[in-house]
Design a protein around this motif. Structure first.
Motif, PDB file in Angstrom:
ATOM      1  N   VAL A 182       6.606  11.871  -5.060  1.00 13.92           N
ATOM      2  CA  VAL A 182       7.121  11.344  -3.796  1.00 13.92           C
ATOM      3  C   VAL A 182       6.096  10.365  -3.236  1.00 13.92           C
ATOM      4  CG1 VAL A 182       7.755  11.944  -1.410  1.00 13.92           C
ATOM      5  CG2 VAL A 182       8.505  13.400  -3.317  1.00 13.92           C
ATOM      6  N   PHE A 183       6.579   9.286  -2.578  1.00 11.48           N
ATOM      7  CA  PHE A 183       5.654   8.276  -2.052  1.00 11.48           C
ATOM      8  C   PHE A 183       6.135   7.754  -0.707  1.00 11.48           C
ATOM      9  CE2 PHE A 183       8.812   6.094  -4.602  1.00 11.48           C
ATOM     10  CZ  PHE A 183       9.176   5.007  -3.821  1.00 11.48           C
ATOM     11  N   VAL A 184       5.190   7.226   0.057  1.00 16.18           N
ATOM     12  CA  VAL A 184       5.474   6.455   1.271  1.00 16.18           C
ATOM     13  C   VAL A 184       4.834   5.095   1.049  1.00 16.18           C
ATOM     14  CG1 VAL A 184       5.089   6.237   3.748  1.00 16.18           C
ATOM     15  CG2 VAL A 184       5.540   8.489   2.751  1.00 16.18           C
ATOM     16  N   LEU A 185       5.598   4.008   1.277  1.00 16.89           N
ATOM     17  CA  LEU A 185       5.123   2.668   0.926  1.00 16.89           C
ATOM     18  C   LEU A 185       5.215   1.731   2.132  1.00 16.89           C
ATOM     19  CD1 LEU A 185       5.857   0.632  -2.245  1.00 16.89           C
ATOM     20  CD2 LEU A 185       6.612  -0.315  -0.062  1.00 16.89           C
TER      21      LEU A 185
ATOM     22  N   ASN B 118      11.431  17.903  -2.141  1.00 20.80           N
ATOM     23  CA  ASN B 118      11.719  18.225  -0.742  1.00 20.80           C
ATOM     24  C   ASN B 118      10.484  18.769  -0.032  1.00 20.80           C
ATOM     25  OD1 ASN B 118      14.402  17.427  -0.967  1.00 20.80           O
ATOM     26  ND2 ASN B 118      15.085  19.473  -1.586  1.00 20.80           N
ATOM     27  N   TYR B 119       9.681  19.553  -0.766  1.00 23.40           N
ATOM     28  CA  TYR B 119       8.440  20.073  -0.184  1.00 23.40           C
ATOM     29  C   TYR B 119       7.498  18.922   0.186  1.00 23.40           C
ATOM     30  CZ  TYR B 119       3.798  22.242  -0.044  1.00 23.40           C
ATOM     31  OH  TYR B 119       2.527  22.617   0.332  1.00 23.40           O
ATOM     32  N   LEU B 120       7.323  17.981  -0.741  1.00 20.79           N
ATOM     33  CA  LEU B 120       6.428  16.853  -0.487  1.00 20.79           C
ATOM     34  C   LEU B 120       6.968  15.954   0.621  1.00 20.79           C
ATOM     35  CD1 LEU B 120       5.437  15.885  -4.147  1.00 20.79           C
ATOM     36  CD2 LEU B 120       3.995  16.986  -2.439  1.00 20.79           C
ATOM     37  N   ILE B 121       8.276  15.744   0.645  1.00 21.68           N
ATOM     38  CA  ILE B 121       8.876  14.932   1.712  1.00 21.68           C
ATOM     39  C   ILE B 121       8.612  15.565   3.073  1.00 21.68           C
ATOM     40  CG2 ILE B 121      11.099  14.209   2.699  1.00 21.68           C
ATOM     41  CD1 ILE B 121      12.060  13.741  -0.199  1.00 21.68           C
ATOM     42  N   ASP B 122       8.771  16.893   3.155  1.00 21.70           N
ATOM     43  CA  ASP B 122       8.495  17.592   4.418  1.00 21.70           C
ATOM     44  C   ASP B 122       7.031  17.442   4.819  1.00 21.70           C
ATOM     45  OD1 ASP B 122      11.106  18.413   4.588  1.00 21.70           O
ATOM     46  OD2 ASP B 122      10.747  20.422   3.748  1.00 21.70           O
ATOM     47  N   GLN B 123       6.123  17.454   3.825  1.00 21.44           N
ATOM     48  CA  GLN B 123       4.698  17.309   4.116  1.00 21.44           C
ATOM     49  C   GLN B 123       4.374  15.906   4.636  1.00 21.44           C
ATOM     50  OE1 GLN B 123       2.115  19.849   3.538  1.00 21.44           O
ATOM     51  NE2 GLN B 123       4.026  21.018   3.624  1.00 21.44           N
TER      52      GLN B 123
ATOM     53  N   ASN C 210      -5.539  11.274   2.843  1.00 15.44           N
ATOM     54  CA  ASN C 210      -6.595  12.280   2.981  1.00 15.44           C
ATOM     55  C   ASN C 210      -6.004  13.676   3.097  1.00 15.44           C
ATOM     56  OD1 ASN C 210      -8.452  10.200   2.900  1.00 15.44           O
ATOM     57  ND2 ASN C 210      -8.678  10.072   5.126  1.00 15.44           N
ATOM     58  N   GLU C 211      -4.950  13.803   3.897  1.00 14.45           N
ATOM     59  CA  GLU C 211      -4.329  15.113   4.110  1.00 14.45           C
ATOM     60  C   GLU C 211      -3.694  15.650   2.834  1.00 14.45           C
ATOM     61  OE1 GLU C 211      -0.638  17.060   6.650  1.00 14.45           O
ATOM     62  OE2 GLU C 211      -1.705  15.328   7.489  1.00 14.45           O
ATOM     63  N   MET C 212      -3.091  14.747   2.038  1.00 15.71           N
ATOM     64  CA  MET C 212      -2.389  15.164   0.816  1.00 15.71           C
ATOM     65  C   MET C 212      -3.334  15.305  -0.373  1.00 15.71           C
ATOM     66  SD  MET C 212       0.779  15.425   1.776  1.00 15.71           S
ATOM     67  CE  MET C 212       1.588  15.594   0.196  1.00 15.71           C
TER      68      MET C 212
ATOM     69  N   SER D 117       0.875  -1.176   0.000  1.00 13.92           N
ATOM     70  CA  SER D 117       0.000   0.000   0.000  1.00 13.92           C
ATOM     71  C   SER D 117       0.910   1.223   0.000  1.00 13.92           C
ATOM     72  CB  SER D 117      -0.904   0.017   1.233  1.00 13.92           C
ATOM     73  OG  SER D 117      -1.753  -1.117   1.256  1.00 13.92           O
ATOM     74  N   TYR D 118       0.533   2.245  -0.747  1.00 21.50           N
ATOM     75  CA  TYR D 118       1.378   3.445  -0.755  1.00 21.50           C
ATOM     76  C   TYR D 118       0.563   4.682  -1.091  1.00 21.50           C
ATOM     77  CZ  TYR D 118       1.524   2.546  -5.850  1.00 21.50           C
ATOM     78  OH  TYR D 118       1.194   2.316  -7.165  1.00 21.50           O
ATOM     79  N   VAL D 119       1.059   5.792  -0.601  1.00 24.69           N
ATOM     80  CA  VAL D 119       0.501   7.113  -0.923  1.00 24.69           C
ATOM     81  C   VAL D 119       1.501   7.794  -1.846  1.00 24.69           C
ATOM     82  CG1 VAL D 119      -0.224   9.351  -0.026  1.00 24.69           C
ATOM     83  CG2 VAL D 119      -0.674   7.267   1.299  1.00 24.69           C
ATOM     84  N   TYR D 120       1.022   8.235  -2.992  1.00 27.51           N
ATOM     85  CA  TYR D 120       1.890   8.850  -4.007  1.00 27.51           C
ATOM     86  C   TYR D 120       1.337  10.224  -4.361  1.00 27.51           C
ATOM     87  CZ  TYR D 120       4.214   9.582  -8.540  1.00 27.51           C
ATOM     88  OH  TYR D 120       4.929  10.094  -9.584  1.00 27.51           O
ATOM     89  N   GLN D 121       2.223  11.207  -4.379  1.00 24.74           N
ATOM     90  CA  GLN D 121       1.817  12.554  -4.785  1.00 24.74           C
ATOM     91  C   GLN D 121       2.756  13.056  -5.873  1.00 24.74           C
ATOM     92  OE1 GLN D 121      -0.693  14.281  -5.131  1.00 24.74           O
ATOM     93  NE2 GLN D 121      -1.014  15.457  -3.246  1.00 24.74           N
ATOM     94  N   SER D 122       2.171  13.479  -6.989  1.00 22.74           N
ATOM     95  CA  SER D 122       2.953  13.947  -8.132  1.00 22.74           C
ATOM     96  C   SER D 122       3.532  15.335  -7.862  1.00 22.74           C
ATOM     97  CB  SER D 122       2.067  13.997  -9.377  1.00 22.74           C
ATOM     98  OG  SER D 122       2.715  14.679 -10.425  1.00 22.74           O
TER      99      SER D 122
END
Length: 733
Positions: free
Chosen positions: A675-678, A608-613, A626-628, A217-222
């Motif tokens: 950027v993603f978190v998996l 870097n902006y997305l990583i900080d978020q 949900n937040e992103m 499962s992962y959250v991905y933001q372009s």
């Protein structure tokens, strides 16, 4: 003599001789031009400093043309086929590539001592001593058994060699050369592929890569979702620092080239030019009105030979985006209220000056609707869009605020500014689902329609049958006269004089800015054309204009900042051009890669902006999604996969197989485009086995194919190839 005839009967196999053989062998991994007999330093081109054999090139070109024409005839045996301009371009490309690789391959053969001697040639011809007979040989078969008949071949070759007929000796030699050439190619391929091996360990890795599944499962933001004001634009200092660190990266390596900047002055017909066409049409008008055979009259006098007197010739007002006959607003009332047989005009239409005879009237069914488009691509997006559309329709039904909802939600740029309306469009213009709803649902119906674009909320507002005139047009092209072209040319000359004065004493970078500002100030757009030194060519121009631009780029003494000495005529336009830059091969200058590096820096800042978020919020992926404003993706991945649900992001696959255990979550990771978190939810290991033979064979086969298909490209890329055909043709080099 009958057997000689048989060989000649099979002469389609010999058309190319070595040339066709080389084409079949050489063109494998290439995609599908110049004359000039004079001797010079470069000839038609060079490979590693040696001139390309022009005679051999012309032979390959002739063979390529014959081959293309023969293929077309075989594909269309009952039709008369034409050799088109595009066919000739393909032939020229094939011949050039063949010439280059032919020379390189001959060097290869010589370096490794690869030959076909008389003993081997004899065995290849007759299939003796364990050799397989050549493709030419197998054309000779026993009439009863159908098997290869070496005695027939031997007798035919003897007769051909000893024949006193003109050309027989050469035909015999060409045939022997062809058979030997095919054999040496086979031997070279065998040597290449003989070195391809696959180990058991490689097979095991491939087996596990295909069979082990990581359910993740992962959250991905372009990067594109980062607000423009959230990250600062890279500064000049940051770009310079990035340049110093990355200028030697392979992706920034430059090929030697010339960058041409130019702007275009269109040569449009003047009012006087239009009047000349009007005068001709005015004289034809009474004759057209009296004509009994309208089709013959149109075909005789119109520059555009088009006539129909049925619904296909119904004309529509200009500007409705429809194909087919049209008329401008200036004559709309006169045409729409005319009687059958009336001739309207002259007037200026889309194709030139016209007079139009009204042959009759027809009815065209049209619909008017308004809609809201919610874009969707994936099944999940369609499902979400449908849910959203249902909610929007509830609001519209309760508040009667369709236009307000269009402004807030519609993603159709073509209608959002007019309340979502598409007015009076004919049946068949829209995609089928949209068309059917618009024309077959009762007026006043509101509902959703699914198309390839997404989910539409559509309301049918009106349908009617619109009266359309059926016209026969006499069209005269309105062309600029020499006087008009001379006026534009004079204007362009003045621009060149002005720019030349402004360039005086200025640096190349300053001249770039001056040229751009001057063109924009005069109402023109600056365009660019990059000419590669190894293959100088300019597309989008006629032959003479291309020659002028190439001369500007390569004439001795011309350098960056040189402007064309006079305007360049290119059909109905005149060009002002100058050399914006001369780029040397190898490590780039900052200004040549500044835009690309600035984009990379911007992407890093967005990452870097997305990583900080995302940092510190990895424990609850749904809450993070949900937040992103992103989606929580779930899928099963194998290490051999090339794509994931969000596209080509190999870092997602790499992270899943990086050593994370079930239940473990990664930190935020920068991918290619986001950027993603998996999190690894579950790992299904590959079934135990000791048999990896299928994978070993697959890898070996793939590697062999890669070697066979790409060694020619590798040879050319490792060689220094200069294509001088165009520069030579224009007398430049």
């Amino acid at each position: 003599m009958a057997l000689i005839g048989k060989i000649r009967e099979k002469s389609w196999l010999l058309i190319a001789v070595v040339g066709i053989a080389m084409l079949a062998f050489i063109i494998g991994d290439f995609n599908f031009g110049g004359n000039g007999p004079q001797e010079d330093v470069y000839g038609i081109g060079t490979v590693d400093g040696e001139k390309v054999d022009e005679q051999q090139y012309n032979l390959f070109l002739n063979n390529a043309r014959n081959n293309i024409m023969q293929n077309k005839q075989q594909q269309n045996p009952t039709q008369q086929v034409r050799f088109t301009e595009e066919d000739d371009k393909n032939a020229v490309r094939q011949a050039w590539q063949t010439s280059i690789i032919d020379g390189l391959m001959r060097k290869e053969y010589k370096q490794i001592g690869l030959v076909v001697d008389e003993y081997e040639l004899e065995n290849i011809l007759y299939g003796s001593n364990g050799y397989k007979p050549s493709s030419i040989s197998t054309q000779f078969t026993d009439s009863i058994t159908g098997e290869f008949a070496p005695d027939q071949l031997r007798q035919a070759l003897d007769q051909l060699r000893e024949s006193p007929e003109a050309g027989s000796a050469k035909q015999y030699k060409d045939l022997m050369d062809y058979v030997a050439q095919v054999r040496v190619e086979e031997k070279y391929n065998a040597l290449l592929t003989a070195g391809v091996h696959t180990t058991t360990l490689e097979g095991k890795h491939e087996y596990n890569a295909k069979k082990t599944v990581k359910n993740v499962s992962y959250v991905y933001q372009s990067f594109t979702k980062v607000p423009n004001d959230a990250v600062a634009e890279p500064t000049d200092e940051e770009v310079k620092k990035y340049f110093d660190a990355h200028k030697k990266d392979k992706k920034y390596n430059q090929k030697a080239s010339r960058k041409i900047a130019y702007f275009v002055l269109p040569v449009n017909p003047s009012k006087e030019d239009s009047m000349a066409s009007f005068d001709r049409l005015q004289k034809l008008k009474p004759k057209f009105a009296a004509a009994k055979n309208d089709s013959s009259f149109v075909l005789r006098f119109s520059d555009i030979k088009r006539y129909a007197n049925d619904s296909t010739s119904m004309a529509k007002p200009e500007g409705n985006g429809q194909q087919g006959p049209t008329y401008p607003a200036s004559v709309a009332s006169e045409i729409e209220n005319a009687n059958v047989g009336d001739v309207v005009g002259p007037y200026v239409g889309q194709n030139g000056a016209k007079i139009s005879k009204v042959l009759g009237f027809g009815e065209e069914k049209t619909a008017t609707v308004r809609h809201i488009l919610l874009n969707a691509g994936s099944p999940e997006e369609f499902e979400a869009a449908q849910t959203k559309a249902d909610s929007i329709m509830k609001v519209i039904r309760s508040k009667n605020n369709f236009e307000e909802m269009v402004t807030e939600f519609s993603e159709d740029p073509g209608s959002v500014n007019n309340g979502g309306k598409y007015e009076k469009f004919p049946k068949g213009q829209m995609v089928p689902e949209f068309n059917d709803f618009s024309f077959y649902k009762p007026i006043g119906t509101m509902g959703t329609v699914k198309t390839t674009y997404g989910i539409h909320i559509v309301e049918v507002m009106e349908r009617e049958a619109t009266k359309r005139p059926i016209l026969a047009d006499i069209i005269k092209n309105i062309e600029a006269t020499k006087s008009t072209a001379d006026q534009v040319n004079s204007e362009a000359s003045n621009y060149i004089y002005d720019l030349d004065d402004k360039f005086e004493g200025k640096s190349n970078k300053a001249r770039d800015s001056i040229f751009d500002a001057y063109a924009v100030g005069k109402g023109y757009t600056v365009r660019f054309s990059t000419i590669q030194d190894e293959e100088p060519t300019v597309t989008g121009f006629n032959e003479l204009a291309e020659g002028r631009i190439l001369r500007l780029a390569y004439d001795e003494g011309n350098k960056a900042g040189t402007i064309s000495s006079s305007p360049i005529r290119d059909n109905n336009r005149i060009i002002v051009a100058f050399i914006s830059d001369v780029i040397e091969a190898g490590t780039p200058r900052l200004e040549t890669v500044e835009d690309a590096m600035r984009a990379e820096l911007r992407k890093e800042k967005q990452a870097n902006y997305l990583i900080d978020q995302m940092l510190g919020k990895e424990n609850d992926l749904q809450a993070l999604a949900n937040e992103m404003g992103a989606k929580l993706e779930s899928e099963g991945l194998t290490f051999s996969a090339s794509n994931v649900a969000v596209g080509r992001e190999p870092q997602i696959i790499g992270t899943a197989f990086s050593g994370l255990v079930d239940g473990e979550t990664s930190v935020p990771v920068k991918g290619s485009n986001g950027v993603f978190v998996l999190r690894v939810d579950q790992t299904t290991s590959a079934p135990e086995t000791t048999d990896y033979s299928a994978e070993i064979e697959q890898i070996k086969s793939q590697n062999k194919t890669t070697v066979e298909n790409q060694f020619r490209t590798a040879l050319i890329e490792s060689a220094n190839v200069i294509d001088n055909r165009k520069l030579r043709r224009h007398g430049i080099r």
